[in-house]
Design a protein around this motif. Sequence first.
Motif, PDB file in Angstrom:
ATOM      1  N   ASP A   1       0.822  -1.203   0.000  1.00  0.00           N
ATOM      2  CA  ASP A   1       0.000   0.000   0.000  1.00  0.00           C
ATOM      3  C   ASP A   1       0.860   1.258   0.000  1.00  0.00           C
ATOM      4  O   ASP A   1       0.602   2.207  -0.752  1.00  0.00           O
ATOM      5  CB  ASP A   1      -0.929  -0.008   1.219  1.00  0.00           C
ATOM      6  N   THR A   2       1.904   1.261   0.814  1.00  0.00           N
ATOM      7  CA  THR A   2       2.790   2.418   0.881  1.00  0.00           C
ATOM      8  C   THR A   2       3.527   2.628  -0.436  1.00  0.00           C
ATOM      9  O   THR A   2       3.651   3.759  -0.924  1.00  0.00           O
ATOM     10  CB  THR A   2       3.803   2.247   2.025  1.00  0.00           C
ATOM     11  N   ALA A   3       4.002   1.535  -1.024  1.00  0.00           N
ATOM     12  CA  ALA A   3       4.712   1.635  -2.296  1.00  0.00           C
ATOM     13  C   ALA A   3       3.819   2.219  -3.381  1.00  0.00           C
ATOM     14  O   ALA A   3       4.250   3.080  -4.164  1.00  0.00           O
ATOM     15  CB  ALA A   3       5.221   0.256  -2.712  1.00  0.00           C
ATOM     16  N   LEU A   4       2.578   1.768  -3.434  1.00  0.00           N
ATOM     17  CA  LEU A   4       1.657   2.250  -4.468  1.00  0.00           C
ATOM     18  C   LEU A   4       1.272   3.705  -4.231  1.00  0.00           C
ATOM     19  O   LEU A   4       1.119   4.480  -5.190  1.00  0.00           O
ATOM     20  CB  LEU A   4       0.416   1.363  -4.510  1.00  0.00           C
ATOM     21  N   LYS A   5       1.122   4.102  -2.981  1.00  0.00           N
ATOM     22  CA  LYS A   5       0.786   5.493  -2.680  1.00  0.00           C
ATOM     23  C   LYS A   5       1.884   6.439  -3.145  1.00  0.00           C
ATOM     24  O   LYS A   5       1.604   7.551  -3.619  1.00  0.00           O
ATOM     25  CB  LYS A   5       0.541   5.668  -1.181  1.00  0.00           C
TER      26      LYS A   5
ATOM     27  N   ARG B   1      10.895   2.092  -8.884  1.00  0.00           N
ATOM     28  CA  ARG B   1      11.956   1.125  -8.597  1.00  0.00           C
ATOM     29  C   ARG B   1      11.476   0.207  -7.480  1.00  0.00           C
ATOM     30  O   ARG B   1      10.952   0.681  -6.464  1.00  0.00           O
ATOM     31  CB  ARG B   1      13.233   1.851  -8.182  1.00  0.00           C
ATOM     32  N   THR B   2      11.680  -1.093  -7.670  1.00  0.00           N
ATOM     33  CA  THR B   2      11.361  -2.026  -6.593  1.00  0.00           C
ATOM     34  C   THR B   2      12.603  -2.812  -6.204  1.00  0.00           C
ATOM     35  O   THR B   2      13.320  -3.343  -7.052  1.00  0.00           O
ATOM     36  CB  THR B   2      10.222  -2.990  -6.958  1.00  0.00           C
ATOM     37  N   ASP B   3      12.844  -2.878  -4.903  1.00  0.00           N
ATOM     38  CA  ASP B   3      13.980  -3.617  -4.339  1.00  0.00           C
ATOM     39  C   ASP B   3      13.550  -4.938  -3.712  1.00  0.00           C
ATOM     40  O   ASP B   3      14.331  -5.580  -3.032  1.00  0.00           O
ATOM     41  CB  ASP B   3      14.665  -2.751  -3.281  1.00  0.00           C
ATOM     42  N   ILE B   4      12.329  -5.354  -3.982  1.00  0.00           N
ATOM     43  CA  ILE B   4      11.772  -6.498  -3.280  1.00  0.00           C
ATOM     44  C   ILE B   4      12.393  -7.820  -3.713  1.00  0.00           C
ATOM     45  O   ILE B   4      12.299  -8.819  -2.988  1.00  0.00           O
ATOM     46  CB  ILE B   4      10.229  -6.528  -3.438  1.00  0.00           C
ATOM     47  N   ARG B   5      13.038  -7.859  -4.869  1.00  0.00           N
ATOM     48  CA  ARG B   5      13.679  -9.103  -5.322  1.00  0.00           C
ATOM     49  C   ARG B   5      14.641  -9.641  -4.275  1.00  0.00           C
ATOM     50  O   ARG B   5      14.670 -10.852  -3.995  1.00  0.00           O
ATOM     51  CB  ARG B   5      14.419  -8.851  -6.643  1.00  0.00           C
ATOM     52  N   ALA B   6      15.442  -8.764  -3.665  1.00  0.00           N
ATOM     53  CA  ALA B   6      16.447  -9.195  -2.692  1.00  0.00           C
ATOM     54  C   ALA B   6      15.828  -9.599  -1.360  1.00  0.00           C
ATOM     55  O   ALA B   6      16.476 -10.261  -0.549  1.00  0.00           O
ATOM     56  CB  ALA B   6      17.472  -8.087  -2.470  1.00  0.00           C
TER      57      ALA B   6
ATOM     58  N   ASP C   1       5.311  -9.451  -9.290  1.00  0.00           N
ATOM     59  CA  ASP C   1       3.976  -9.095  -8.808  1.00  0.00           C
ATOM     60  C   ASP C   1       3.912  -7.622  -8.427  1.00  0.00           C
ATOM     61  O   ASP C   1       2.967  -6.912  -8.803  1.00  0.00           O
ATOM     62  CB  ASP C   1       3.607  -9.965  -7.603  1.00  0.00           C
ATOM     63  N   ARG C   2       4.930  -7.151  -7.720  1.00  0.00           N
ATOM     64  CA  ARG C   2       4.924  -5.734  -7.328  1.00  0.00           C
ATOM     65  C   ARG C   2       5.078  -4.838  -8.549  1.00  0.00           C
ATOM     66  O   ARG C   2       4.449  -3.778  -8.622  1.00  0.00           O
ATOM     67  CB  ARG C   2       6.007  -5.440  -6.300  1.00  0.00           C
ATOM     68  N   ALA C   3       5.884  -5.265  -9.517  1.00  0.00           N
ATOM     69  CA  ALA C   3       6.052  -4.462 -10.728  1.00  0.00           C
ATOM     70  C   ALA C   3       4.712  -4.261 -11.427  1.00  0.00           C
ATOM     71  O   ALA C   3       4.380  -3.152 -11.869  1.00  0.00           O
ATOM     72  CB  ALA C   3       7.054  -5.124 -11.666  1.00  0.00           C
ATOM     73  N   ARG C   4       3.921  -5.313 -11.546  1.00  0.00           N
ATOM     74  CA  ARG C   4       2.603  -5.204 -12.184  1.00  0.00           C
ATOM     75  C   ARG C   4       1.721  -4.208 -11.443  1.00  0.00           C
ATOM     76  O   ARG C   4       1.028  -3.380 -12.063  1.00  0.00           O
ATOM     77  CB  ARG C   4       1.936  -6.575 -12.238  1.00  0.00           C
TER      78      ARG C   4
ATOM     79  N   THR D   1      20.186 -12.374 -13.034  1.00  0.00           N
ATOM     80  CA  THR D   1      20.411 -13.057 -14.297  1.00  0.00           C
ATOM     81  C   THR D   1      19.616 -12.384 -15.414  1.00  0.00           C
ATOM     82  O   THR D   1      18.668 -11.629 -15.160  1.00  0.00           O
ATOM     83  CB  THR D   1      19.970 -14.527 -14.224  1.00  0.00           C
ATOM     84  N   LEU D   2      19.980 -12.702 -16.629  1.00  0.00           N
ATOM     85  CA  LEU D   2      19.204 -12.218 -17.771  1.00  0.00           C
ATOM     86  C   LEU D   2      17.788 -12.771 -17.746  1.00  0.00           C
ATOM     87  O   LEU D   2      16.836 -12.101 -18.155  1.00  0.00           O
ATOM     88  CB  LEU D   2      19.898 -12.610 -19.074  1.00  0.00           C
ATOM     89  N   GLU D   3      17.654 -13.989 -17.247  1.00  0.00           N
ATOM     90  CA  GLU D   3      16.331 -14.599 -17.167  1.00  0.00           C
ATOM     91  C   GLU D   3      15.419 -13.827 -16.219  1.00  0.00           C
ATOM     92  O   GLU D   3      14.207 -13.740 -16.441  1.00  0.00           O
ATOM     93  CB  GLU D   3      16.455 -16.059 -16.721  1.00  0.00           C
ATOM     94  N   GLU D   4      15.992 -13.253 -15.178  1.00  0.00           N
ATOM     95  CA  GLU D   4      15.184 -12.453 -14.258  1.00  0.00           C
ATOM     96  C   GLU D   4      14.722 -11.158 -14.924  1.00  0.00           C
ATOM     97  O   GLU D   4      13.571 -10.744 -14.743  1.00  0.00           O
ATOM     98  CB  GLU D   4      15.962 -12.179 -12.974  1.00  0.00           C
ATOM     99  N   PHE D   5      15.597 -10.534 -15.698  1.00  0.00           N
ATOM    100  CA  PHE D   5      15.154  -9.358 -16.459  1.00  0.00           C
ATOM    101  C   PHE D   5      14.046  -9.748 -17.439  1.00  0.00           C
ATOM    102  O   PHE D   5      13.071  -9.016 -17.615  1.00  0.00           O
ATOM    103  CB  PHE D   5      16.331  -8.744 -17.223  1.00  0.00           C
ATOM    104  N   ALA D   6      14.210 -10.892 -18.075  1.00  0.00           N
ATOM    105  CA  ALA D   6      13.198 -11.359 -19.027  1.00  0.00           C
ATOM    106  C   ALA D   6      11.861 -11.602 -18.337  1.00  0.00           C
ATOM    107  O   ALA D   6      10.795 -11.335 -18.912  1.00  0.00           O
ATOM    108  CB  ALA D   6      13.673 -12.633 -19.724  1.00  0.00           C
ATOM    109  N   ALA D   7      11.887 -12.093 -17.091  1.00  0.00           N
ATOM    110  CA  ALA D   7      10.654 -12.331 -16.346  1.00  0.00           C
ATOM    111  C   ALA D   7       9.934 -11.024 -16.041  1.00  0.00           C
ATOM    112  O   ALA D   7       8.699 -10.947 -16.121  1.00  0.00           O
ATOM    113  CB  ALA D   7      10.970 -13.076 -15.047  1.00  0.00           C
ATOM    114  N   VAL D   8      10.698  -9.996 -15.701  1.00  0.00           N
ATOM    115  CA  VAL D   8      10.085  -8.681 -15.469  1.00  0.00           C
ATOM    116  C   VAL D   8       9.516  -8.140 -16.771  1.00  0.00           C
ATOM    117  O   VAL D   8       8.415  -7.566 -16.807  1.00  0.00           O
ATOM    118  CB  VAL D   8      11.100  -7.702 -14.850  1.00  0.00           C
TER     119      VAL D   8
END
Length: 299
Positions: A138-142, A161-166, A175-178, A195-202
């Motif tokens: 909620d805070t991130a979206l606000k 920017r989301t740092d939640i991956r770590a 999910d947060r990116a969406r 990894t490149l695969e993680e960028f591809a997933a985003v």
Amino acid sequence: MLYAQTPAHEKRRLFRERLATGELLRFPGAFNPLSARLIERKGFEGVYISGAVLSADLGLPDIGLTTLTEVAARGQQIARQTELPAIIDADTGFGEPMNVARTIQTLEDAGIAGAHIEDQVNPKRCGHLDGKAVVDEDTALKRIRAAVDARRDPNFLVMARTDIRAVDGLDAATDRARKLVDAGADAIFPEAMRTLEEFAAVREAVDVPILANMTEFGKSDLFTVDQLRDVGVNIVIWPVSLLRIAMGAAERALDTLIDEGHLTSRLGEMQHRADLYDLIDYESYNHFDTNVFTFRIDR
């Protein structure tokens, strides 16, 4: 002479048009206004202004100690020296949603083309360090809604920017990116992808431009521009690279002064005076005052 000729609103419009083509845009990090001019001269598409660099320039760690006033002032100094669009690191927005709104309008006034707001808990830390904490959804979206609602120029790029991956893993990041896109974010900065695969997933998760942070000594491998283009990245930044190289050179020069007592052996590594004067467009000032430029520099 003096500052860039392209007005800020036009830089933003041209930037958004180019970003919409889907091509990959390269944004090296400028550590001062002069380096921004050099980035432009070398043919890059934009300039990045790093919060870590601004902190380091003040002799401070990147843990949220800088103020909006300091960041906006330095951002303006850099942005006005280049015809390129500048994206700036706005950390967590310098406070609650109302502070985020003020941040965006202040950065608009400073001539910036776009900014990213992150979802870390304040005080934040460098995105490639361990032990980060992120705010609730909620805070991130606000924060992002406040940024989007506050901008007066619709071409000002609001990047989330989301740092939640770590913290919670890749699925949490996509999910947060969406949800950040649903909140109005124009682009997504998924921090510390491994990894490149993680960028591809985003890339698969959202239909807005995504940014890759190629910072040295961090969590991500240093992928090439071609590799990032192939997985759908739209902007790549090298936020601290030029500062690191410049400080490394400065340290070597000081060691040479200690060891040799002069810098004759380092002359080949220096920017020549003629190149410096050319970069700052010294000769054009002669159009205003013939007493300013009354000499020639031989190489």
